[in-house]
Design an enzyme around this catalytic site. Structure first.
Site, PDB file in Angstrom:
ATOM      1  CB  SER A  60      23.659 -24.949  89.369  1.00 57.46           C
ATOM      2  OG  SER A  60      22.779 -25.081  88.262  1.00 57.46           O
ATOM      3  CD  GLU A  95      24.634 -15.283  93.811  1.00 57.01           C
ATOM      4  OE1 GLU A  95      24.843 -16.272  94.545  1.00 57.01           O
ATOM      5  OE2 GLU A  95      23.950 -14.315  94.163  1.00 57.01           O
ATOM      6  N   GLY A 147      22.654 -24.410  85.312  1.00 57.88           N
ATOM      7  CA  GLY A 147      21.341 -23.802  85.125  1.00 57.88           C
ATOM      8  C   GLY A 147      21.438 -22.393  84.586  1.00 57.88           C
ATOM      9  CB  CYS A 173      26.127 -17.658  96.694  1.00 65.42           C
ATOM     10  SG  CYS A 173      25.221 -16.310  97.445  1.00 65.42           S
ATOM     11  CE  LYS A 188      10.744 -23.482  87.521  1.00 65.49           C
ATOM     12  NZ  LYS A 188      11.415 -24.376  88.499  1.00 65.49           N
TER      13      LYS A 188
END
Length: 535
Positions: free
Chosen positions: A246, A269, A249, A306, A189
């Site tokens: 996030s 993650e 999400g 991150c 995606k």
């Protein structure tokens, strides 16, 4: 840009064909200007999703049986085709992300390197963890059967492209590379912030699949909103999900996946503040150098990593005052820079505002230059709070994604330990200390051992080495599954399951488990590591 327009058609890639059945389309935005980039992208329809998943499932039944060498050639071909995109890919990615060209060139190298790393792993073959216990028919009171175990792929995998790594954690990134290496088919995606980049890379993968005679549907890519992506998570052919993004999400996907009639694993993650502990002696000895390193690490890539060091723990002393002064001066000189998109920029501003309006939290320093919000620029900011306030306000430990960090000033090691104990799971933890300090304060190490996936002694957490021993994961909520890594060859283990064959005829066993060991891989045979055949 004209060259890019002729190449990027903006359609969903279903195996080897392009498809745009729906009327809903969107455009990419240049975050540095707020202007649309030429070209439209067609959002996927339910009809297209059905075709994609049917093809992915059918392809899996073929692809999962391919040899490691054949899959390795596919991964190597993908790497070659990505390089063949040349400057077209670099220019488009820069336009869609606002990231500098040098960063994108480096990230392309990492992406290609990951693919080649997994190809090398496949060529060696021992990663399947073959284990054999031969039969003992004469054993009393019961005969011992012949048992042979190895790892096999689980099925089609859905990969969500990440906003902050348009190449290394997106279309052909670590999730895709490791899933394909495992023998799974992949549906990506694309992230809506860099759809042109995704299309170019997906086209390269599709071309590589055709060149190496992969089955139709081994790889597909879609454009679409969260609703359409969730339909793929729910689809019965989907067997696992890889996600970088996030917390909200990741958890939304996780809940859907676990509430299916047949739950599937989600490797997400999601969130990390990556604590940095600086003990007093090292701060007195190297305070300015540490301040320099932290300033660079916190603001590297506009803080959109991150592993960005978001919380720094120190003990109040004369050395700490000098350190804070040095760090403050360095932050004043760092210019605001453009973030990846408006949503990330808005979240950063809200995060800084929430911290700075909390009682007893002070802005210690920020860039002297005002940010241009029309260009989604972020203003580097350092905040400061006492350990007591930090301990009593759990929200202060939440990640603020961007070029900022919160200094937690402690009175004693005991207070520092209490503050660290209150943290949730993290991707990384870093300790700066002298040899004497680290030997005397091993309790700090023990606390962080339970909190993080990667523990650093010295240095700075930004920058993730792609190699066999890397762990890029951690306890919840940094990831949804602390037993896994999304970087390094260990990432392949997310998309496999063990299977055991009992008393099977040798000719019906997989190559990896046959007596003659035709692939010459390392196996555990009757408790011993060996490459020898079984007589």
């Amino acid at each position: 840009m004209n060259n890019m327009e002729t190449i990027i058609e903006g359609k969903n890639i279903i195996g080897t064909k392009l498809s745009a059945l729906g009327n809903s389309k969107f455009k990419a935005i240049d975050p540095s200007t707020g202007n649309f980039i030429p070209g439209e992208f067609a959002r996927v329809t339910e009809e297209e999703i059905a075709e994609i998943m049917n093809k992915s499932s059918a392809a899996f039944e073929i692809y999962r049986k391919f040899s490691g060498i054949r899959k390795a050639k596919f991964l190597e071909a993908i790497a070659e085709e990505i390089i063949n995109l040349g400057q077209t890919l670099i220019d488009r990615t820069v336009a869609e992300t606002g990231l500098p060209e040098g960063r994108i060139i480096g990230e392309r190298g990492r992406t290609v390197g990951q693919l080649e790393m997994f190809a090398k792993l496949l060529r060696k073959g021992s990663w399947v963890d073959a284990r054999i216990d031969t039969a003992i028919p004469s054993r009393q009171p019961l005969p011992k059967p012949d048992l042979r175990r190895m790892l096999v792929p689980i099925g089609p995998v859905l990969v969500f492209g990440a906003s902050n790594f348009p190449l290394a954690f997106s279309t052909a990134g670590g999730d895709t590379a490791s899933a394909l290496a495992a023998g799974c088919t992949v549906v990506v995606k694309a992230h809506s912030s860099h759809p042109g980049t995704a299309y170019l890379v997906a086209s390269a993968i599709s071309k590589a699949a055709q060149k190496t005679n992969m089955p139709e549907g081994v790889f597909s890519m879609i454009f679409g909103n969260g609703e359409m992506a969730i339909k793929i998570v729910e689809h019965p052919h989907t067997k696992a999900v890889g996600f970088t993004g996030s917390y909200s999400g990741g958890m939304a996907i996780f809940k859907v996946a676990t509430n299916r009639k047949k739950p599937i694993p989600v490797y997400a993650e999601m969130s990390a503040a990556n604590p940095v502990v600086i003990l007093p002696q090292i701060l007195s000895l190297k305070g300015d150098a540490i301040a320099e390193g932290l300033a660079n690490s916190i603001t590297q890539g506009v803080g959109q990593f991150c592993t960005n060091p978001g919380i720094i723990f120190i003990i109040k002393s004369e050395g700490s005052e000098n350190f804070l002064d040095s760090l403050s001066k360095k932050f004043e000189l760092i210019s605001p820079s453009t973030m990846l998109n408006k949503g990330i920029h808005k979240a950063y501003q809200e995060g800084i505002n929430k911290l700075s309006t909390t009682e007893n939290v002070a802005v210690l320093s920020r860039s002297k230059q005002e940010a241009d919000y029309s260009k989604t620029q972020a203003r580097p900011t350092i905040l400061k709070v006492s350990a007591n306030t930090f301990i009593n306000n759990p929200h202060l430990s939440a990640e603020v994604f961007g070029p900022s960090s919160l200094i937690v000033e402690c009175s004693t090691i005991k207070e520092m330990a209490e503050a660290l104990n209150g943290l949730e799971g993290q991707l990384t933890g870093t300790i700066h200390a002298t040899e004497e300090e680290i030997n005397n304060e091993q309790s700090i190490i023990e606390i962080l051992n339970q909190k993080v996936g990667r523990l650093l002694f010295g240095g700075y957490p930004t920058g993730v080495e792609v190699c066999d021993s890397m762990v890029h994961g951690g306890p919840f909520p940094s990831t949804s599954d602390s037993r896994s890594t999304s970087v390094g060859t260990g990432a392949i283990l997310r998309f496999v399951r063990p299977i055991c064959y009992q008393n099977f005829p040798n000719n019906l066993l997989p190559e990896e488990l046959k007596n003659e060991n035709p692939n010459n891989i390392m196996r555990i045979v009757d408790g011993e590591y060996t490459t020898n055949s079984i007589n």
